[in-house]
Scaffold this motif. Structure first.
Motif, PDB file in Angstrom:
ATOM      1  N   ARG A  48      52.238 -49.423  90.699  1.00  0.00           N
ATOM      2  CA  ARG A  48      52.581 -50.204  91.833  1.00  0.00           C
ATOM      3  C   ARG A  48      51.898 -51.491  91.875  1.00  0.00           C
ATOM      4  NH1 ARG A  48      53.011 -46.713  97.330  1.00  0.00           N
ATOM      5  NH2 ARG A  48      54.486 -44.980  96.231  1.00  0.00           N
ATOM      6  N   LYS A  49      52.239 -52.497  92.722  1.00  0.00           N
ATOM      7  CA  LYS A  49      51.503 -53.793  92.848  1.00  0.00           C
ATOM      8  C   LYS A  49      49.938 -53.581  93.486  1.00  0.00           C
ATOM      9  CE  LYS A  49      55.825 -56.452  93.467  1.00  0.00           C
ATOM     10  NZ  LYS A  49      56.463 -57.063  94.458  1.00  0.00           N
ATOM     11  N   GLU A  50      49.816 -52.691  94.220  1.00  0.00           N
ATOM     12  CA  GLU A  50      48.616 -52.301  94.987  1.00  0.00           C
ATOM     13  C   GLU A  50      47.979 -50.919  94.727  1.00  0.00           C
ATOM     14  OE1 GLU A  50      46.555 -54.509  98.714  1.00  0.00           O
ATOM     15  OE2 GLU A  50      48.723 -54.003  98.937  1.00  0.00           O
ATOM     16  N   THR A  51      46.745 -50.921  94.380  1.00  0.00           N
ATOM     17  CA  THR A  51      46.234 -49.458  94.098  1.00  0.00           C
ATOM     18  C   THR A  51      46.115 -49.040  95.731  1.00  0.00           C
ATOM     19  OG1 THR A  51      45.305 -49.849  92.059  1.00  0.00           O
ATOM     20  CG2 THR A  51      44.261 -48.223  93.568  1.00  0.00           C
ATOM     21  N   GLN A  52      46.372 -47.670  95.720  1.00  0.00           N
ATOM     22  CA  GLN A  52      46.491 -46.913  97.105  1.00  0.00           C
ATOM     23  C   GLN A  52      45.995 -45.433  96.824  1.00  0.00           C
ATOM     24  OE1 GLN A  52      49.884 -47.770  99.638  1.00  0.00           O
ATOM     25  NE2 GLN A  52      50.205 -45.427  99.703  1.00  0.00           N
ATOM     26  N   VAL A  53      44.997 -45.002  97.803  1.00  0.00           N
ATOM     27  CA  VAL A  53      44.631 -43.390  97.682  1.00  0.00           C
ATOM     28  C   VAL A  53      44.961 -42.954  99.135  1.00  0.00           C
ATOM     29  CG1 VAL A  53      42.541 -42.153  97.627  1.00  0.00           C
ATOM     30  CG2 VAL A  53      42.485 -44.306  96.322  1.00  0.00           C
ATOM     31  N   GLU A  54      45.790 -41.815  98.887  1.00  0.00           N
ATOM     32  CA  GLU A  54      46.464 -41.058  99.952  1.00  0.00           C
ATOM     33  C   GLU A  54      45.553 -39.760 100.039  1.00  0.00           C
ATOM     34  OE1 GLU A  54      50.627 -41.043 100.289  1.00  0.00           O
ATOM     35  OE2 GLU A  54      50.681 -42.794  98.999  1.00  0.00           O
ATOM     36  N   LEU A  55      44.910 -39.589 101.240  1.00  0.00           N
ATOM     37  CA  LEU A  55      44.278 -38.268 101.469  1.00  0.00           C
ATOM     38  C   LEU A  55      44.758 -37.674 102.842  1.00  0.00           C
ATOM     39  CD1 LEU A  55      40.672 -39.772 100.872  1.00  0.00           C
ATOM     40  CD2 LEU A  55      41.963 -38.625  99.310  1.00  0.00           C
ATOM     41  N   ALA A  56      44.543 -36.330 102.833  1.00  0.00           N
ATOM     42  CA  ALA A  56      44.806 -35.651 104.061  1.00  0.00           C
ATOM     43  C   ALA A  56      43.263 -35.961 104.722  1.00  0.00           C
ATOM     44  CB  ALA A  56      45.163 -34.185 103.866  1.00  0.00           C
ATOM     45  N   PHE A  57      43.483 -35.802 106.315  1.00  0.00           N
ATOM     46  CA  PHE A  57      42.071 -36.046 106.810  1.00  0.00           C
ATOM     47  C   PHE A  57      41.104 -34.986 106.437  1.00  0.00           C
ATOM     48  CE2 PHE A  57      43.898 -37.945 110.951  1.00  0.00           C
ATOM     49  CZ  PHE A  57      44.001 -39.292 110.470  1.00  0.00           C
ATOM     50  N   THR A  58      41.390 -33.715 105.973  1.00  0.00           N
ATOM     51  CA  THR A  58      40.321 -32.740 105.500  1.00  0.00           C
ATOM     52  C   THR A  58      39.861 -33.316 104.399  1.00  0.00           C
ATOM     53  OG1 THR A  58      41.629 -30.696 106.593  1.00  0.00           O
ATOM     54  CG2 THR A  58      40.003 -30.347 104.657  1.00  0.00           C
ATOM     55  N   ASP A  59      40.380 -33.907 103.531  1.00  0.00           N
ATOM     56  CA  ASP A  59      40.093 -34.523 102.228  1.00  0.00           C
ATOM     57  C   ASP A  59      39.047 -35.560 102.638  1.00  0.00           C
ATOM     58  OD1 ASP A  59      41.648 -33.112 100.469  1.00  0.00           O
ATOM     59  OD2 ASP A  59      43.138 -34.604 100.919  1.00  0.00           O
ATOM     60  N   ALA A  60      39.499 -36.387 103.525  1.00  0.00           N
ATOM     61  CA  ALA A  60      38.709 -37.526 104.054  1.00  0.00           C
ATOM     62  C   ALA A  60      37.465 -37.081 104.787  1.00  0.00           C
ATOM     63  CB  ALA A  60      39.394 -38.382 105.012  1.00  0.00           C
ATOM     64  N   ILE A  61      37.423 -36.134 105.173  1.00  0.00           N
ATOM     65  CA  ILE A  61      36.112 -35.570 106.036  1.00  0.00           C
ATOM     66  C   ILE A  61      35.137 -35.171 104.913  1.00  0.00           C
ATOM     67  CG2 ILE A  61      35.227 -33.772 107.463  1.00  0.00           C
ATOM     68  CD1 ILE A  61      37.718 -34.117 109.120  1.00  0.00           C
ATOM     69  N   THR A  93      38.112 -52.544  97.876  1.00  0.00           N
ATOM     70  CA  THR A  93      37.492 -53.149  99.042  1.00  0.00           C
ATOM     71  C   THR A  93      38.737 -52.248 100.200  1.00  0.00           C
ATOM     72  OG1 THR A  93      38.702 -54.897  98.790  1.00  0.00           O
ATOM     73  CG2 THR A  93      36.524 -55.079  98.186  1.00  0.00           C
ATOM     74  N   GLN A  94      39.755 -51.996  99.850  1.00  0.00           N
ATOM     75  CA  GLN A  94      40.497 -51.369 100.947  1.00  0.00           C
ATOM     76  C   GLN A  94      41.761 -50.421  99.992  1.00  0.00           C
ATOM     77  OE1 GLN A  94      42.758 -54.668 102.406  1.00  0.00           O
ATOM     78  NE2 GLN A  94      44.246 -54.354 100.933  1.00  0.00           N
ATOM     79  N   GLY A  95      42.295 -49.676 100.837  1.00  0.00           N
ATOM     80  CA  GLY A  95      43.213 -48.858 100.063  1.00  0.00           C
ATOM     81  C   GLY A  95      43.465 -47.379 100.456  1.00  0.00           C
ATOM     82  N   VAL A  96      42.489 -46.690 101.329  1.00  0.00           N
ATOM     83  CA  VAL A  96      42.425 -45.675 101.306  1.00  0.00           C
ATOM     84  C   VAL A  96      43.133 -45.393 102.731  1.00  0.00           C
ATOM     85  CG1 VAL A  96      41.259 -43.501 101.834  1.00  0.00           C
ATOM     86  CG2 VAL A  96      40.286 -45.111 100.208  1.00  0.00           C
ATOM     87  N   ILE A  97      44.201 -44.491 102.512  1.00  0.00           N
ATOM     88  CA  ILE A  97      45.030 -44.096 103.871  1.00  0.00           C
ATOM     89  C   ILE A  97      45.353 -42.731 104.147  1.00  0.00           C
ATOM     90  CG2 ILE A  97      46.073 -46.252 103.842  1.00  0.00           C
ATOM     91  CD1 ILE A  97      48.762 -45.055 102.719  1.00  0.00           C
ATOM     92  N   ARG A  98      45.690 -42.168 105.123  1.00  0.00           N
ATOM     93  CA  ARG A  98      46.348 -40.979 105.416  1.00  0.00           C
ATOM     94  C   ARG A  98      47.938 -41.499 105.539  1.00  0.00           C
ATOM     95  NH1 ARG A  98      46.746 -36.214 109.961  1.00  0.00           N
ATOM     96  NH2 ARG A  98      47.598 -34.718 108.619  1.00  0.00           N
ATOM     97  N   ALA A  99      48.743 -40.842 104.640  1.00  0.00           N
ATOM     98  CA  ALA A  99      50.274 -41.310 104.857  1.00  0.00           C
ATOM     99  C   ALA A  99      50.761 -40.794 105.905  1.00  0.00           C
ATOM    100  CB  ALA A  99      50.947 -40.968 103.255  1.00  0.00           C
ATOM    101  N   GLU A 100      51.632 -41.721 106.679  1.00  0.00           N
ATOM    102  CA  GLU A 100      52.109 -41.323 107.743  1.00  0.00           C
ATOM    103  C   GLU A 100      53.373 -40.502 107.371  1.00  0.00           C
ATOM    104  OE1 GLU A 100      53.595 -44.592 109.930  1.00  0.00           O
ATOM    105  OE2 GLU A 100      53.420 -43.712 111.827  1.00  0.00           O
ATOM    106  N   ARG A 101      53.430 -39.187 108.003  1.00  0.00           N
ATOM    107  CA  ARG A 101      54.590 -38.284 107.704  1.00  0.00           C
ATOM    108  C   ARG A 101      55.911 -39.025 107.917  1.00  0.00           C
ATOM    109  NH1 ARG A 101      53.568 -35.566 113.597  1.00  0.00           N
ATOM    110  NH2 ARG A 101      51.616 -34.951 112.526  1.00  0.00           N
TER     111      ARG A 101
END
Lengths: 226, 226
Positions: free
Chosen positions: A99-112, A144-152
């Motif tokens: 992609r044009k930008e690097t992005q990390v998609e985590l569930a909240f449990t992963d993020a915690i 410096t940015q790019g970690v999200i929980r993907a919206e359903r």
């Protein structure tokens, strides 16, 4: 030790074949309902070409398994994702293409477990999101940015959008239920983001928390409601 | 490294105080709505007296923190829970008081990481559930059964049951939502099991998967619906 990504890929396939089995045959109803697939997106990373080069020392990801949408795939490559205070997820799958930008998609449990508090975002909307460190076999990238929980969300083509009477960016509900003992987890997810594009198959994407909360693995009915 | 149980206890407290703040003042409506508390039960263990003795070499659990229901508490003691193929959760909190049967309550995400496939069950209904190994500082217990995912449920007293027009063992719905940007995770959980007993405060128990799926931490409205 069975890798969690593999487990979840298996779960996803079970769910797919389950719903494929329960989907109405073509032309069973006038108008015939589109085949609705609900997929669980386990935690994963999308990379830029430049980051593939840094992390793996090569120009291209290696295709391991095709995803449901044509042209998309799970790569052989995985990364370690490191959060603050050195907590980490050792093996996070990369999805292609790049992609044009690097992005990390985590569930909240992963993020915690990682010590990160990501916002719920549509894919690609990365302003003011937290970063992390990606560690590959050939190099390291500090995001410096790019970690999200993907919206359903639900992907669909124009014909499906016409069937449901919705447009791109609308919101729908997804109800997941089961017969008998497994129905204790019946759940309705609201505000499912509609994303319409040409050449895209009808597919809802939930994350592992959502899939587990609703016990999607044992569900036998999914309904997309305007 | 902040222990996950501590993080989740903090989250739970934030949620509690949040909903306490949003609860209507007494007699604001005729009849006044009961104060509705939604708590997240992180993975935990209930032990028998005999198992406390084996695992910790003592007669009583040590009270660390009172829970919302009078008489119930989180203990200082934690256990390692070991699944098949030596996968384990290193630090699982014990809740007191002790019970007639030892029981391990996991969210599905926990269970997947442990390699166990527990059924969704009401607390105490342990027939034909998988076992696991509990490892304490003074001993080990091999459970032949007792691992469940606790069925989502709501505790209430007789006055609350009368308010909602429900009886013990009925099923209700819980809708969790938020204003503004956080509303992307609005969710309705169905089949919430009603458990009515004297002296019990109104409290919904969800597990971490359910709380995370609905983003309970950022929610500002919870509704219990008959």
């Amino acid at each position: 030790m069975l890798d969690r990504n593999v487990v979840e890929a298996i779960v996803r396939d079970v769910v797919r074949s389950n719903f494929a089995r329960h989907a109405p045959p073509p032309n069973a109803e006038p108008p015939s309902s589109p085949k609705l697939v609900v997929s669980i997106s386990a935690r994963h990373v999308h990379l830029t070409d430049a980051h593939v080069k840094i992390l793996f020392g090569k120009d291209k990801l290696t295709r391991m398994k095709d995803l449901y949408q044509d042209g998309f795939f799970a790569a052989e490559e995985t990364l370690m994702v490191v959060g603050p205070r050195k907590r980490m997820l050792p093996t996070v799958r990369i999805l292609g293409p790049t992609r044009k930008e690097t992005q990390v998609e985590l569930a909240f449990t992963d993020a915690i477990s990682l010590g990160i508090d990501p916002p719920v975002r549509e894919s690609g909307n990365l302003a003011d999101t937290p970063g992390c460190v990606l560690v590959g076999p050939k190099g390291v990238v500090q995001l410096t940015q790019g970690v999200i929980r993907a919206e359903r969300h639900v992907h669909m083509g124009p014909a499906d959008a016409a069937f449901y009477g919705v447009r791109d960016k609308d919101r729908m509900k997804l109800r997941i239920s089961a017969h008998g003992a497994a129905d204790g987890c019946a759940t309705t997810f609201e505000n499912v983001l509609v994303r319409v594009a040409e050449g895209i198959k009808l597919e809802v994407h939930l994350d592992t928390d959502e899939g587990n909360a609703a016990d999607l693995e044992h569900a036998d009915k999914v309904e997309l409601i305007k």
